[in-house]
Design an enzyme around this catalytic site. Structure first.
Site, mmCIF file in Angstrom:
data_model
loop_
_atom_site.group_PDB
_atom_site.id
_atom_site.type_symbol
_atom_site.label_atom_id
_atom_site.label_comp_id
_atom_site.label_asym_id
_atom_site.label_seq_id
_atom_site.Cartn_x
_atom_site.Cartn_y
_atom_site.Cartn_z
ATOM 1 N N ASP A 194 0.844 -1.194 0.000
ATOM 2 C CA ASP A 194 0.000 0.000 0.000
ATOM 3 C C ASP A 194 0.882 1.248 0.000
ATOM 4 O O ASP A 194 0.573 2.240 -0.685
ATOM 5 C CB ASP A 194 -0.898 -0.016 1.252
ATOM 6 C CG ASP A 194 -2.139 0.839 1.105
ATOM 7 O OD1 ASP A 194 -2.091 1.830 0.377
ATOM 8 O OD2 ASP A 194 -3.163 0.510 1.742
ATOM 9 N N HIS A 240 -6.718 4.242 6.789
ATOM 10 C CA HIS A 240 -5.810 5.305 6.342
ATOM 11 C C HIS A 240 -6.010 6.475 7.305
ATOM 12 O O HIS A 240 -7.097 6.668 7.854
ATOM 13 C CB HIS A 240 -6.106 5.679 4.885
ATOM 14 C CG HIS A 240 -5.580 4.643 3.930
ATOM 15 N ND1 HIS A 240 -4.385 4.777 3.282
ATOM 16 C CD2 HIS A 240 -6.075 3.439 3.554
ATOM 17 C CE1 HIS A 240 -4.162 3.703 2.532
ATOM 18 N NE2 HIS A 240 -5.178 2.867 2.677
ATOM 19 N N CYS A 245 -3.839 5.263 -2.078
ATOM 20 C CA CYS A 245 -4.275 4.515 -3.256
ATOM 21 C C CYS A 245 -4.293 5.477 -4.437
ATOM 22 O O CYS A 245 -4.989 6.499 -4.393
ATOM 23 C CB CYS A 245 -5.656 3.904 -3.036
ATOM 24 S SG CYS A 245 -6.271 3.090 -4.518
#
Ligand code: HMG
Ligand code: MG
Length: 301
Positions: free
Chosen positions: A10, A203, A234
């Protein structure tokens, strides 16, 4: 309590500067020595979609796999599954979302289509003895403004779980969730999916990630995703910033007396190593505090 490290995937999927495979491998190898039991390595996705992870094969093959550590890789379709298996992956993660608009942009499919694609992938995985995680993104809000309700999230989670996913990770992709939402969501999901199979992936875009983890913890969740140094985001979610920092989660849990088996200094060593490969500071507050304390100590000598 299990902390799932997602920084190498990520985190690095979202870096402007492309990090050489050897530096990714060194980062993951340091993480492997920290006591983490699950380290997401990379993604076998289209290199056009995520050029940062085009070296997935080289990275996966190059890391030293420590016995007892699981090394999942993201797989968006049958091609990704085949590429992952060809280099020996025995744990994968499939990924869809509650938001239709996000899913379309992220994997160029509808949510319905993604379930059909993953149904075939998970079936093969189960036959091959491969462990499967299922991600449900945008659980607390979509970057494209389409409405997401807790019931929509539950329905997608249940569909992935029914396909045979071993674990479901519920993602706050753009960091908009707050603890009261988490408190309400956990029992809704736990009615359908055993709590020990549920993970949360926060997040920290608006600074609510640790509060959300605390809320989930109180509600009985025991698996949390985090990224070393707070790397992450992302590319298909405008404005998404890093995951909650692994050091921040470890600091909080350790001080609360919650056992993780992870050595925060070893994670910090990995964060330091990757910091020299990227073009910005790391956002983890605990990482910054440890670095500052060390700098003060060195200066006073
Ligand atoms: P598409 O363009 O619809 O795919 O993309 P396609 O099947 O039409 O293929 C197009 C081209 O890609 C073809 O190549 C395929 O061979 C190739 P060409 O003929 O043009 O040369 N291709 C592949 N190559 C390598 N590996 C593959 C693969 N599949 C096709 N697996 C696709 C659809 C799903 C492939 C694409 O949209 C994609 O790869 N998306 C990935 C996006 C992504 O990785 N997003 C970030 C991860 S999700 C996330 O970060 C959220 C999470 O952290 C949780 C949270 O925060 O909420 C998990
Ligand atoms: Mg994420």
């Amino acid at each position: 309590m299990t902390v799932v490290e997602v920084g190498a995937r990520d985190g690095l999927q979202n870096e402007r500067r492309s990090v050489p495979a050897a530096e990714k491998i060194a980062f993951i190898d340091l993480l492997s020595r920290s006591g983490l039991r699950c380290i997401e390595v990379t993604s076998f996705v289209s290199p056009k979609a995520i050029p940062q992870l085009a070296d997935a094969q080289e990275v996966f093959a190059g890391i030293t796999k420590v016995p007892g550590v699981r090394y999942p890789v993201l797989v968006p379709n049958a091609k990704g599954y085949e590429r992952a298996r060809a280099c020996g992956a025995d744990a994968i993660a499939v990924f869809t979302a509650a938001s239709e608009a996000f899913t379309q942009r992220n994997i160029n499919m509808s949510v319905e289509k993604s379930i059909a694609v993953f149904s075939a992938v998970v079936e093969r995985a189960k036959r091959d003895g491969v462990w499967v995680r299922g991600y449900v993104s945008t659980a607390f809000g979509s970057p494209f403004g389409d409405a997401v309700t807790p019931e929509m999230v539950r329905d997608v989670c249940v569909r992935l779980f029914t396909l045979g996913c071993d674990e479901i990770s519920v993602g706050d992709t753009i960091g908009v969730g707050v603890p009261t939402q988490v408190e309400a969501m956990v029992p809704l999901l736990a009615r359908e999916i055993p709590l020990e199979r549920l993970a949360f992936h926060f997040h920290d875009t608006r600074g609510t990630a640790l509060a959300n983890i605390y809320a989930a913890l109180q509600a009985g969740v025991a698996i949390f995703d985090a990224s070393a140094g707070g790397l992450g985001g992302c590319p298909y979610a405008p404005g998404a910033t890093g995951n909650v920092g692994t050091e921040d989660v470890l600091y909080m849990l350790e001080r609360m007396g919650v056992e993780t088996g992870v050595d925060v200094d070893a994670v910090r060593a990995a964060s330091r190593a990757i910091r020299s490969s990227i073009d910005h500071e790391l956002t983890s507050k605990a990482f910054q505090a440890m670095e500052a304390a060390q700098a003060r100590e060195t200066a006073s000598r």
